[in-house]
Each structure stands twice: as C-alpha cells, then as structure tokens.
Design a protein around this motif. Structure first.
Motif, PDB file in Angstrom:
ATOM      1  N   GLY A  33      36.385  -0.734  56.494  1.00 42.71           N
ATOM      2  CA  GLY A  33      37.609  -1.338  56.173  1.00 42.71           C
ATOM      3  C   GLY A  33      37.279  -2.967  56.256  1.00 42.71           C
ATOM      4  N   PHE A  34      36.545  -3.362  57.491  1.00 42.06           N
ATOM      5  CA  PHE A  34      36.330  -4.820  57.819  1.00 42.06           C
ATOM      6  C   PHE A  34      35.087  -5.243  56.952  1.00 42.06           C
ATOM      7  CE2 PHE A  34      38.947  -4.530  61.306  1.00 42.06           C
ATOM      8  CZ  PHE A  34      39.724  -5.609  61.550  1.00 42.06           C
ATOM      9  N   SER A  35      34.212  -4.192  56.669  1.00 41.26           N
ATOM     10  CA  SER A  35      33.183  -4.427  55.620  1.00 41.26           C
ATOM     11  C   SER A  35      33.628  -5.146  54.310  1.00 41.26           C
ATOM     12  CB  SER A  35      32.049  -3.326  55.312  1.00 41.26           C
ATOM     13  OG  SER A  35      32.711  -2.489  54.339  1.00 41.26           O
ATOM     14  N   ARG A  36      34.849  -4.550  53.812  1.00 40.29           N
ATOM     15  CA  ARG A  36      35.220  -4.894  52.431  1.00 40.29           C
ATOM     16  C   ARG A  36      35.821  -6.399  52.460  1.00 40.29           C
ATOM     17  NH1 ARG A  36      33.087  -2.478  49.164  1.00 40.29           N
ATOM     18  NH2 ARG A  36      34.661  -2.374  47.510  1.00 40.29           N
ATOM     19  N   VAL A  37      36.395  -6.974  53.710  1.00 39.45           N
ATOM     20  CA  VAL A  37      36.766  -8.386  53.885  1.00 39.45           C
ATOM     21  C   VAL A  37      35.570  -9.141  53.937  1.00 39.45           C
ATOM     22  CG1 VAL A  37      38.125  -9.809  55.310  1.00 39.45           C
ATOM     23  CG2 VAL A  37      38.610  -7.384  55.165  1.00 39.45           C
ATOM     24  N   ILE A  38      34.494  -8.757  54.887  1.00 40.33           N
ATOM     25  CA  ILE A  38      33.341  -9.422  54.975  1.00 40.33           C
ATOM     26  C   ILE A  38      32.301  -9.670  53.818  1.00 40.33           C
ATOM     27  CG2 ILE A  38      31.047  -9.853  56.523  1.00 40.33           C
ATOM     28  CD1 ILE A  38      32.622  -8.397  58.720  1.00 40.33           C
ATOM     29  N   LEU A  39      32.410  -8.865  52.872  1.00 40.93           N
ATOM     30  CA  LEU A  39      31.942  -8.644  51.736  1.00 40.93           C
ATOM     31  C   LEU A  39      32.634  -9.457  50.618  1.00 40.93           C
ATOM     32  CD1 LEU A  39      30.384  -5.318  51.639  1.00 40.93           C
ATOM     33  CD2 LEU A  39      28.930  -7.214  51.764  1.00 40.93           C
ATOM     34  N   GLN A  40      33.607  -9.673  51.017  1.00 38.74           N
ATOM     35  CA  GLN A  40      34.623 -10.773  50.103  1.00 38.74           C
ATOM     36  C   GLN A  40      35.047 -10.090  48.653  1.00 38.74           C
ATOM     37  OE1 GLN A  40      32.197 -14.431  49.929  1.00 38.74           O
ATOM     38  NE2 GLN A  40      31.504 -13.416  51.820  1.00 38.74           N
ATOM     39  N   VAL A  41      35.055  -8.671  49.045  1.00 41.78           N
ATOM     40  CA  VAL A  41      35.562  -8.195  47.699  1.00 41.78           C
ATOM     41  C   VAL A  41      36.958  -7.613  47.700  1.00 41.78           C
ATOM     42  CG1 VAL A  41      33.066  -7.099  47.009  1.00 41.78           C
ATOM     43  CG2 VAL A  41      34.490  -5.875  48.569  1.00 41.78           C
ATOM     44  N   HIS A  42      37.416  -7.714  49.120  1.00 39.19           N
ATOM     45  CA  HIS A  42      38.885  -7.423  49.264  1.00 39.19           C
ATOM     46  C   HIS A  42      39.326  -8.624  50.209  1.00 39.19           C
ATOM     47  CE1 HIS A  42      40.017  -3.788  47.400  1.00 39.19           C
ATOM     48  NE2 HIS A  42      38.876  -3.164  47.927  1.00 39.19           N
ATOM     49  N   TYR A  43      40.722  -8.869  50.084  1.00 39.77           N
ATOM     50  CA  TYR A  43      41.148  -9.578  51.038  1.00 39.77           C
ATOM     51  C   TYR A  43      41.508  -8.865  52.312  1.00 39.77           C
ATOM     52  CZ  TYR A  43      42.192 -13.166  47.254  1.00 39.77           C
ATOM     53  OH  TYR A  43      41.921 -13.788  46.418  1.00 39.77           O
ATOM     54  N   PHE A  44      41.862  -9.455  53.465  1.00 38.26           N
ATOM     55  CA  PHE A  44      42.281  -8.978  54.456  1.00 38.26           C
ATOM     56  C   PHE A  44      43.381  -8.031  54.755  1.00 38.26           C
ATOM     57  CE2 PHE A  44      44.651  -9.282  58.813  1.00 38.26           C
ATOM     58  CZ  PHE A  44      43.683  -8.448  59.567  1.00 38.26           C
ATOM     59  N   SER A  45      44.690  -8.419  53.956  1.00 35.54           N
ATOM     60  CA  SER A  45      45.711  -7.721  53.754  1.00 35.54           C
ATOM     61  C   SER A  45      45.558  -6.530  52.678  1.00 35.54           C
ATOM     62  CB  SER A  45      46.980  -8.519  53.126  1.00 35.54           C
ATOM     63  OG  SER A  45      46.630  -9.118  51.820  1.00 35.54           O
ATOM     64  N   ASP A  46      44.628  -6.661  52.005  1.00 30.58           N
ATOM     65  CA  ASP A  46      44.236  -5.404  51.086  1.00 30.58           C
ATOM     66  C   ASP A  46      43.888  -4.185  52.111  1.00 30.58           C
ATOM     67  OD1 ASP A  46      44.563  -6.836  49.007  1.00 30.58           O
ATOM     68  OD2 ASP A  46      42.322  -7.222  48.545  1.00 30.58           O
ATOM     69  N   VAL A  47      43.014  -4.496  53.062  1.00 36.38           N
ATOM     70  CA  VAL A  47      42.499  -3.507  54.020  1.00 36.38           C
ATOM     71  C   VAL A  47      43.906  -3.181  54.841  1.00 36.38           C
ATOM     72  CG1 VAL A  47      40.817  -3.322  56.106  1.00 36.38           C
ATOM     73  CG2 VAL A  47      40.013  -4.389  53.991  1.00 36.38           C
ATOM     74  N   LEU A  48      44.472  -4.122  55.296  1.00 35.91           N
ATOM     75  CA  LEU A  48      45.658  -3.622  56.365  1.00 35.91           C
ATOM     76  C   LEU A  48      46.437  -2.448  55.431  1.00 35.91           C
ATOM     77  CD1 LEU A  48      46.869  -6.867  57.896  1.00 35.91           C
ATOM     78  CD2 LEU A  48      45.558  -5.156  58.809  1.00 35.91           C
ATOM     79  N   GLY A  49      46.724  -2.901  54.085  1.00 37.88           N
ATOM     80  CA  GLY A  49      47.479  -1.961  53.249  1.00 37.88           C
ATOM     81  C   GLY A  49      46.851  -0.737  53.141  1.00 37.88           C
ATOM     82  N   GLY A  50      45.446  -0.735  53.001  1.00 36.18           N
ATOM     83  CA  GLY A  50      44.795   0.581  52.951  1.00 36.18           C
ATOM     84  C   GLY A  50      44.996   1.256  54.104  1.00 36.18           C
ATOM     85  N   TYR A  51      44.865   0.734  55.420  1.00 34.74           N
ATOM     86  CA  TYR A  51      45.030   1.418  56.535  1.00 34.74           C
ATOM     87  C   TYR A  51      46.504   1.838  56.615  1.00 34.74           C
ATOM     88  CZ  TYR A  51      40.403  -0.607  58.886  1.00 34.74           C
ATOM     89  OH  TYR A  51      39.401  -0.501  58.727  1.00 34.74           O
ATOM     90  N   ALA A  52      47.433   0.917  56.200  1.00 32.97           N
ATOM     91  CA  ALA A  52      48.732   1.565  56.500  1.00 32.97           C
ATOM     92  C   ALA A  52      48.978   2.836  55.513  1.00 32.97           C
ATOM     93  CB  ALA A  52      49.671   0.490  56.270  1.00 32.97           C
ATOM     94  N   PHE A  53      48.539   2.651  54.148  1.00 31.74           N
ATOM     95  CA  PHE A  53      48.999   3.776  53.678  1.00 31.74           C
ATOM     96  C   PHE A  53      48.088   5.353  53.780  1.00 31.74           C
ATOM     97  CE2 PHE A  53      46.821   6.307  49.893  1.00 31.74           C
ATOM     98  CZ  PHE A  53      47.878   6.880  49.408  1.00 31.74           C
ATOM     99  N   GLY A  54      46.737   4.774  54.164  1.00 30.03           N
ATOM    100  CA  GLY A  54      45.927   6.066  54.787  1.00 30.03           C
ATOM    101  C   GLY A  54      46.748   6.684  56.000  1.00 30.03           C
TER     102      GLY A  54
END
Length: 290
Positions: free
Chosen positions: A246-267
């Motif tokens: 999850g955090f790799s997506r934010v650090i690589l800047q291909v996702h916003y932080f809230s994208d990852v939070l949303g992915g975690y919540a759905f998952g």
C-alpha cells in the motif's frame, strides 16, 4: 502544523515515518492478538452468559418476529462471525467516509496533493527503486498467479469448498475494485520518474485492496490450518505485506494517500465478510472441518 507542512515533513523523513507506522501497526497487531489469546475465551464465556440471561427476557418483549429470528441466529453463529460482520460494516462505513473526503476542496484531498508533491521533491532514486520492487507484490501479474496456485493447491488437497470460495472471493474482489474505480473516476497524481507505471482510475487503489484480499484471506486460511504458535507470525507477515504494498503506491506517486486508505477499507470489508461466511459454514451443525 498546516496540511502542507505535515505533508512536507512526512516526505522529508520518509524512512523514519515508514518505520514508525509499520512498528505501530505491528505492535497493535501483537497487542490485539495477545489480548484475544488471553481474554478472548473469558470474554466469549461472559458474552454467552449475558446472552443466556437476556434471551428469555427478550423473547417476552413485543418485538417483531424478524428481530427474534436475528437474535437466535446471532446466538448460533458465535462471537467470531459477529466480530467479522462488525468489522466488515465498520470498514464499509470507513470507505464511505474516505470517499467523501477525496475532493480537492476537502482536507484529505488537499493532503493527498501536498504529500504527492512533497514525495516528488524528496524521494530519492534509491528509495523509489526499493519500493518499485515491493509494489510488484501487489501487482495483478503477481497476485493472479499466486491466487491460482493457492486454488490449485486446495483442489489438490480436495478442499473443494475452500478452493471455490478462494477463487470466487479473490476474483470478485478484483472485479468490485474495478467497478468502484469506474464509479469514482479519480485521476491519478502525476509522477516524474520511470520506476513504476500505472493507468486507469486511481480510487481505490487496486494494489492495496488486492494485497489486502489475497494476503488477508491467505493468512486466515493459514491460521485455521496451523498450530497456535504460528498464528501471530502469520498475522504479522500478512500485515507487513499489506503495509509495504500500500505505502509503495504512495511513495511511487502513482496513487494518492487516500487511494490506499480506500483500498484498505474495501479490502478489509471484503475479507471480513468472507471470513464471517466461512466461520458460519465451519460452525454449522454437523460441519466437516474446512
């Protein structure tokens, strides 16, 4: 500290922040697991005692028959199923709250943009190279073959119900995430490096939700088929993989932080719902162990 200043601080102290976040999450997992091991049985016994005492009084209340039916069903399903359902509902509500805050005029949306901009300035090539490797653990090119191998293994062991459940849960989870992306149609942040590439809509993160679903369900299956001494290491390993992806997506800047939070919540909602179903199946009268 303003939103922009917080984002700048996080981007500037990337490794320390990641270490702190990962350590706190693992510590939380350990405390939760230790608490469940120590107090889970007494709490379940106490809850069953309360239910047994309240049950006769509840039956005499002028409640609709559906409510009494739900009460009886809750007693039969057990604490594990009820907790899983509660987690699924809570995660769904969390997803709705996150989705409501991703607009550019909301605080979370502004933090997303500021953090992505800060990372583009401060993330080094070495850091990006490391997380470009870690992010592959959540890529569909890795997760689909992994899910297929797990399904084949379960079939080889003649665990037909688990095999079908595993395939349906992972496949439909991916399809649901794709549908959610099409609903929200959020554009991705701009990244200025060649260490990762991504296309399509941004919210929720497919890598984050996919990692949560595959590694979360895999961890659950490993726990119910392994001795108790392996349960905590399995949970920690699954959580570490989910956090890294999850955090790799934010650090690589291909996702916003809230994208990852949303992915975690759905998952989390998806995994908890399927675990509730599996636990209910395992606890039905005359059930054969899964």
């Amino acid at each position: 500290m303003t939103t922009a200043e917080l984002a700048e601080f996080l981007a500037l102290h990337l490794w320390a922040v990641l270490f702190a976040i990962t350590s706190l999450m693992l510590l939380f997992a350990w405390m939760l697991w230790s608490g469940l091991q120590r107090y889970g049985s007494p709490m379940a016994t106490l809850l069953r005692t309360w239910v047994a005492r309240i049950g006769p009084h509840a039956q005499r209340l002028p409640l609709p028959s559906a409510v009494h039916g739900m009460w009886q069903m809750a007693r039969q399903l057990g604490i594990q199923v009820l907790v899983s359902v509660a987690i699924a509902v809570t995660a769904c509500l969390g997803f709705v709250e996150i989705a409501d805050e991703i607009a550019v005029d909301e605080d979370l949306g502004q933090f997303d943009v500021a953090l992505s901009a800060g990372l583009s300035r401060h993330a080094s090539d070495e850091q990006l190279r490391i997380f470009a490797v870690l992010t592959d653990l959540g890529d569909k090119g890795f997760l689909i073959p992994l899910a297929g191998c797990i399904g084949l293994y379960l079939m080889f062991r003649r665990r037909w119900f688990l095999a079908i459940t595993w395939i349906v849960a992972t496949a439909t989870g991916a399809l649901m995430n794709t549908a959610l992306k099409a609903i929200f149609e959020r554009a991705r942040p701009q990244w200025l490096h060649d260490f990762a590439s991504a296309d399509g809509w941004s919210f929720p993160s497919g890598h984050s939700s996919g990692a949560f679903i595959v590694y979360g369900l895999l961890g659950y299956l490993a726990v119910i088929h392994s001795p108790q001494r392996f349960h905590l290491p399995i949970a920690i390993m699954a959580m570490a993989l989910i956090v890294c992806v999850g955090f790799s997506r934010v650090i690589l800047q291909v996702h916003y932080f809230s994208d990852v939070l949303g992915g975690y919540a759905f998952g989390a909602a998806w995994v908890a719902a399927w675990i509730a179903g599996l636990e209910a199946y395992r606890r039905r009268p005359g059930a054969i162990p899964a």
